[in-house]
Design a protein around this motif. Structure first.
Motif, PDB file in Angstrom:
ATOM      1  N   UNK A   1      13.498  23.116   5.171  1.00  0.00           N
ATOM      2  CA  UNK A   1      12.891  23.020   3.852  1.00  0.00           C
ATOM      3  C   UNK A   1      13.378  21.863   3.005  1.00  0.00           C
ATOM      4  N   UNK A   2      14.340  21.078   3.494  1.00  0.00           N
ATOM      5  CA  UNK A   2      14.884  19.957   2.720  1.00  0.00           C
ATOM      6  C   UNK A   2      13.925  18.767   2.807  1.00  0.00           C
ATOM      7  N   UNK A   3      13.634  18.092   1.685  1.00  0.00           N
ATOM      8  CA  UNK A   3      12.727  16.939   1.730  1.00  0.00           C
ATOM      9  C   UNK A   3      13.446  15.673   2.218  1.00  0.00           C
ATOM     10  N   UNK A   4      12.762  14.924   3.059  1.00  0.00           N
ATOM     11  CA  UNK A   4      13.196  13.587   3.446  1.00  0.00           C
ATOM     12  C   UNK A   4      12.276  12.600   2.727  1.00  0.00           C
ATOM     13  N   UNK A   5      12.880  11.716   1.920  1.00  0.00           N
ATOM     14  CA  UNK A   5      12.105  10.847   1.034  1.00  0.00           C
ATOM     15  C   UNK A   5      12.254   9.396   1.461  1.00  0.00           C
TER      16      UNK A   5
ATOM     17  N   UNK B   1       7.289   8.350  -0.661  1.00  0.00           N
ATOM     18  CA  UNK B   1       6.588   9.395   0.078  1.00  0.00           C
ATOM     19  C   UNK B   1       7.646  10.325   0.654  1.00  0.00           C
ATOM     20  N   UNK B   2       7.293  11.574   0.866  1.00  0.00           N
ATOM     21  CA  UNK B   2       8.283  12.515   1.376  1.00  0.00           C
ATOM     22  C   UNK B   2       7.669  13.495   2.368  1.00  0.00           C
ATOM     23  N   UNK B   3       8.559  14.076   3.154  1.00  0.00           N
ATOM     24  CA  UNK B   3       8.156  15.065   4.152  1.00  0.00           C
ATOM     25  C   UNK B   3       9.244  16.131   4.214  1.00  0.00           C
TER      26      UNK B   3
ATOM     27  N   UNK C   1       0.852  -1.190   0.000  1.00  0.00           N
ATOM     28  CA  UNK C   1       0.000   0.000   0.000  1.00  0.00           C
ATOM     29  C   UNK C   1       0.889   1.242   0.000  1.00  0.00           C
ATOM     30  N   UNK C   2       0.290   2.401  -0.199  1.00  0.00           N
ATOM     31  CA  UNK C   2       1.070   3.638  -0.263  1.00  0.00           C
ATOM     32  C   UNK C   2       1.912   3.801   1.001  1.00  0.00           C
ATOM     33  N   UNK C   3       3.206   4.118   0.846  1.00  0.00           N
ATOM     34  CA  UNK C   3       4.059   4.274   2.025  1.00  0.00           C
ATOM     35  C   UNK C   3       3.598   5.455   2.878  1.00  0.00           C
ATOM     36  N   UNK C   4       3.780   5.313   4.151  1.00  0.00           N
ATOM     37  CA  UNK C   4       3.345   6.334   5.115  1.00  0.00           C
ATOM     38  C   UNK C   4       4.561   6.767   5.932  1.00  0.00           C
ATOM     39  N   UNK C   5       4.835   8.084   5.956  1.00  0.00           N
ATOM     40  CA  UNK C   5       5.916   8.641   6.772  1.00  0.00           C
ATOM     41  C   UNK C   5       5.310   9.264   8.029  1.00  0.00           C
ATOM     42  N   UNK C   6       5.864   8.906   9.151  1.00  0.00           N
ATOM     43  CA  UNK C   6       5.470   9.523  10.415  1.00  0.00           C
ATOM     44  C   UNK C   6       6.704  10.122  11.066  1.00  0.00           C
ATOM     45  N   UNK C   7       6.548  11.351  11.601  1.00  0.00           N
ATOM     46  CA  UNK C   7       7.659  12.068  12.214  1.00  0.00           C
ATOM     47  C   UNK C   7       7.357  12.313  13.681  1.00  0.00           C
ATOM     48  N   UNK C   8       8.368  12.149  14.494  1.00  0.00           N
ATOM     49  CA  UNK C   8       8.183  12.395  15.926  1.00  0.00           C
ATOM     50  C   UNK C   8       7.972  13.873  16.220  1.00  0.00           C
ATOM     51  N   UNK C   9       8.618  14.745  15.420  1.00  0.00           N
ATOM     52  CA  UNK C   9       8.534  16.187  15.641  1.00  0.00           C
ATOM     53  C   UNK C   9       8.110  16.868  14.345  1.00  0.00           C
TER      54      UNK C   9
END
Length: 401
Positions: A205-209, A222-224, A134-142
């Motif tokens: 502003x840098x993307x984490x992919x 997916x990216x954040x 399924x579509x990847x999901x990114x979760x961030x602690x902060x």
């Protein structure tokens, strides 16, 4: 209608008896695949698979295709199995090719190509069903970070077959994550990768992919974007004067402060002293009229935000009002002094060379003593000879250094 049903039952009975005889023969002889060829097949769930049974140098032997439960799918060009997803693509004496549409996970397994020879031959085609995650999901602690702090992100690729692999990119740099694989229902896998790193102000502003690699999908990611707060960067710019600060002139300084969040308070102070009373401070600008030497010192611009405080210093030194006016003359005197030094050096070199020359070549001078004075018997004779003998005297050399 009854005749058709009887014919169908007769065909099925014949296939059943033939299959039983084949299995009995297979138990008595070793299974070889000398003339029968097939290929393994991988297909994404829901798509179509093609299974091909090919015969080299066929001698008109019968070909049939069985499913993993050893049920006959096709006997020559006849389909006894009622599953309409199986369709005949090609049938000839050298090939039996069958398609299976809308493949599901339940269709996975080993399909059997059989060639009715003596002994019978079998070849196996393993059908592998790929299930994309399924579509990847990114979760961030902060959600919002401060420079210098450590953060953690997780990326999950759920319900795939086989297990997916996950890579991390921060900008153009790949970062190592820690994967964890879990087996879920019906041979499905869920992969979770955990990434820990420290942020700087350059990361704002840098993307984490999160990139998911799986044989069933391409360019799955997916990216954040990072939001990083940092303390102000402070810089003092001299607007006036452009050069020496002299008595009687004015001074204008501008304090440039940039941070995240943007600093709301910019403050001017004088280190170890008070800012002159008539100085004008407007926001980040400092203006002082009619400079004098009592204003000398270090002026500091301070800026602060929620992350921290920074400052920049400007050292003021007030020169005399005529300072710097004689600078061109000073340059002329320096040039003249250099020329004189070169001339003196050349003269010293010339004297040294002449001294060495005369030291190597000895000089001469002459005396006019009579030639016969050396041979006279007494002093009177010598004097007489000397008085009249100047014209005949030889040169006598004496040497000096």
């Amino acid at each position: 209608m009854a005749n058709a049903r009887i014919g169908s039952l007769a065909t099925i009975l014949f296939l059943f008896l033939f299959e039983a005889a084949l299995q009995k023969g297979a138990g008595q002889y070793a299974v070889v695949s000398q003339n029968l060829v097939t290929d393994n097949v991988s297909v994404v769930e829901g798509e179509m698979a093609i299974i091909s049974c090919r015969v080299k140098n066929n001698d008109d032997s019968v070909i049939q295709l069985l499913n993993p439960n050893r049920q006959t799918i096709y006997f020559r060009d006849v389909r006894p199995l009622k599953d309409a997803r199986f369709q005949l693509v090609n049938f000839s004496e050298n090939e039996l090719r069958v398609s299976l549409s809308n493949v599901s996970l339940w269709d996975e397994g080993r399909y059997v190509c059989q060639l009715y020879t003596d002994p019978p031959q079998e070849a196996y085609a393993d059908l592998t069903v790929l299930v994309p995650p399924s579509n990847p999901i990114i979760e961030s602690r902060d959600d919002v970070l401060s420079e210098g702090n450590e953060t953690e992100m997780t990326c999950s690729a759920m319900s795939s077959k086989p297990a997916a692999s996950i890579r991390w990119m921060k900008g153009n740099k790949e970062l190592p994550g820690k994967p964890k694989v879990e087996v879920t229902y019906e041979r499905m896998y869920t992969v979770t990768s955990r990434l820990t790193f420290t942020v700087s102000k350059e990361d704002d502003g840098v993307p984490v992919v999160c990139i998911v690699d799986h044989p069933a999908v391409k360019d799955f990611q997916a990216q954040k974007h990072l939001e990083v707060q940092y303390k102000p960067e402070v810089k003092i710019v001299v607007e006036f004067p452009q050069g020496l600060t002299r008595e009687g002139e004015n001074l204008e300084l501008t304090c440039q402060a940039k941070g995240k969040p943007q600093p709301q308070l910019v403050k001017w102070v004088k280190v170890d002293d008070e800012v002159p009373s008539h100085a004008v401070i407007t926001g980040g600008d400092l203006y002082i009229e009619n400079l004098n030497k009592s204003y000398n010192g270090t002026y500091r611009c301070m800026a602060a935000n929620a992350v921290g405080e920074s400052y920049d210093d400007y050292i003021l030194y007030v020169y005399d009002s005529r300072a710097g006016e004689g600078a061109p003359r000073t340059v002329d005197h320096a040039v003249i002094g250099g020329v004189v030094a070169v001339v003196v050096f050349a003269m010293l070199c010339l004297l040294i060379v002449l001294g060495r020359y005369f030291a190597r070549h000895k000089g001469t001078y002459f005396t006019h003593e009579a030639k016969g004075a050396d041979d006279a018997a007494d002093a009177d004779t010598a004097i007489i000879n000397a008085e009249g003998g100047h014209s005949n005297s030889d040169e006598k050399k004496e040497y000096y250094i």
